[in-house]
Design a protein around this motif. Structure first.
Motif, PDB file in Angstrom:
ATOM      1  N   ASN A   4       0.810  -1.214   0.000  1.00 39.28           N
ATOM      2  CA  ASN A   4       0.000   0.000   0.000  1.00 39.28           C
ATOM      3  C   ASN A   4       0.842   1.261   0.000  1.00 39.28           C
ATOM      4  OD1 ASN A   4      -2.787  -0.965   0.036  1.00 39.28           O
ATOM      5  ND2 ASN A   4      -2.120  -2.007   1.881  1.00 39.28           N
ATOM      6  N   GLY A   5       2.109   1.128  -0.394  1.00 42.30           N
ATOM      7  CA  GLY A   5       2.940   2.303  -0.621  1.00 42.30           C
ATOM      8  C   GLY A   5       3.861   2.729   0.505  1.00 42.30           C
ATOM      9  N   ALA A   6       3.869   2.008   1.623  1.00 40.04           N
ATOM     10  CA  ALA A   6       4.790   2.384   2.702  1.00 40.04           C
ATOM     11  C   ALA A   6       6.225   2.103   2.255  1.00 40.04           C
ATOM     12  CB  ALA A   6       4.476   1.592   3.970  1.00 40.04           C
ATOM     13  N   PRO A   7       7.151   2.998   2.561  1.00 43.68           N
ATOM     14  CA  PRO A   7       8.553   2.774   2.185  1.00 43.68           C
ATOM     15  C   PRO A   7       9.114   1.504   2.840  1.00 43.68           C
ATOM     16  CG  PRO A   7       8.212   5.030   2.913  1.00 43.68           C
ATOM     17  CD  PRO A   7       6.954   4.280   3.224  1.00 43.68           C
ATOM     18  N   ASP A   8      10.048   0.879   2.158  1.00 41.47           N
ATOM     19  CA  ASP A   8      10.657  -0.361   2.659  1.00 41.47           C
ATOM     20  C   ASP A   8      11.245  -0.179   4.053  1.00 41.47           C
ATOM     21  OD1 ASP A   8      10.004  -1.508   0.255  1.00 41.47           O
ATOM     22  OD2 ASP A   8      12.017  -1.324  -0.585  1.00 41.47           O
ATOM     23  N   THR A   9      11.849   0.975   4.294  1.00 42.39           N
ATOM     24  CA  THR A   9      12.463   1.207   5.602  1.00 42.39           C
ATOM     25  C   THR A   9      11.419   1.209   6.715  1.00 42.39           C
ATOM     26  OG1 THR A   9      12.356   3.588   5.171  1.00 42.39           O
ATOM     27  CG2 THR A   9      14.450   2.488   4.734  1.00 42.39           C
ATOM     28  N   VAL A  10      10.233   1.722   6.433  1.00 37.53           N
ATOM     29  CA  VAL A  10       9.160   1.756   7.427  1.00 37.53           C
ATOM     30  C   VAL A  10       8.638   0.341   7.683  1.00 37.53           C
ATOM     31  CG1 VAL A  10       6.821   2.597   7.897  1.00 37.53           C
ATOM     32  CG2 VAL A  10       8.517   4.123   6.874  1.00 37.53           C
ATOM     33  N   VAL A  11       8.427  -0.416   6.616  1.00 39.35           N
ATOM     34  CA  VAL A  11       7.954  -1.794   6.757  1.00 39.35           C
ATOM     35  C   VAL A  11       8.960  -2.595   7.583  1.00 39.35           C
ATOM     36  CG1 VAL A  11       7.328  -3.910   5.538  1.00 39.35           C
ATOM     37  CG2 VAL A  11       6.677  -1.694   4.593  1.00 39.35           C
ATOM     38  N   SER A  12      10.221  -2.444   7.275  1.00 37.01           N
ATOM     39  CA  SER A  12      11.275  -3.164   7.977  1.00 37.01           C
ATOM     40  C   SER A  12      11.314  -2.779   9.454  1.00 37.01           C
ATOM     41  CB  SER A  12      12.622  -2.869   7.313  1.00 37.01           C
ATOM     42  OG  SER A  12      13.549  -3.849   7.601  1.00 37.01           O
ATOM     43  N   ALA A  13      11.179  -1.493   9.744  1.00 36.92           N
ATOM     44  CA  ALA A  13      11.200  -1.031  11.132  1.00 36.92           C
ATOM     45  C   ALA A  13      10.001  -1.568  11.908  1.00 36.92           C
ATOM     46  CB  ALA A  13      11.217   0.500  11.172  1.00 36.92           C
ATOM     47  N   TRP A  14       8.811  -1.547  11.306  1.00 39.41           N
ATOM     48  CA  TRP A  14       7.616  -2.069  11.968  1.00 39.41           C
ATOM     49  C   TRP A  14       7.733  -3.560  12.214  1.00 39.41           C
ATOM     50  CZ3 TRP A  14       3.603  -0.142  14.526  1.00 39.41           C
ATOM     51  CH2 TRP A  14       3.334   1.219  14.396  1.00 39.41           C
ATOM     52  N   ALA A  15       8.416  -4.269  11.323  1.00 35.14           N
ATOM     53  CA  ALA A  15       8.612  -5.711  11.497  1.00 35.14           C
ATOM     54  C   ALA A  15       9.727  -6.003  12.494  1.00 35.14           C
ATOM     55  CB  ALA A  15       8.931  -6.360  10.146  1.00 35.14           C
ATOM     56  N   GLY A  16      10.452  -4.960  12.927  1.00 41.49           N
ATOM     57  CA  GLY A  16      11.520  -5.133  13.898  1.00 41.49           C
ATOM     58  C   GLY A  16      12.778  -5.732  13.303  1.00 41.49           C
TER      59      GLY A  16
END
Length: 50
Positions: A4-16
């Protein structure tokens, strides 16, 4: 999030996770709309080359 367009860095951070390539391999999968958009773009490019 990634589909849904979230940057890879944000997805990675949320996944820990600190390794974005791991996050992409495990959590990011193409959805039907993305596959259709890619197919449409490829068709457009191939038609222009002919």
């Amino acid at each position: 999030m990634a589909n849904n367009g979230a940057p890879d860095t944000v997805v990675s951070a949320w996944a820990g996770q600190s390794d974005m390539s791991f996050t992409k391999r495990v959590y990011v999968h193409p959805d039907p709309q993305s596959l259709k958009a890619g197919s449409d773009k490829l068709s457009e490019l191939l038609a222009g080359a002919a």
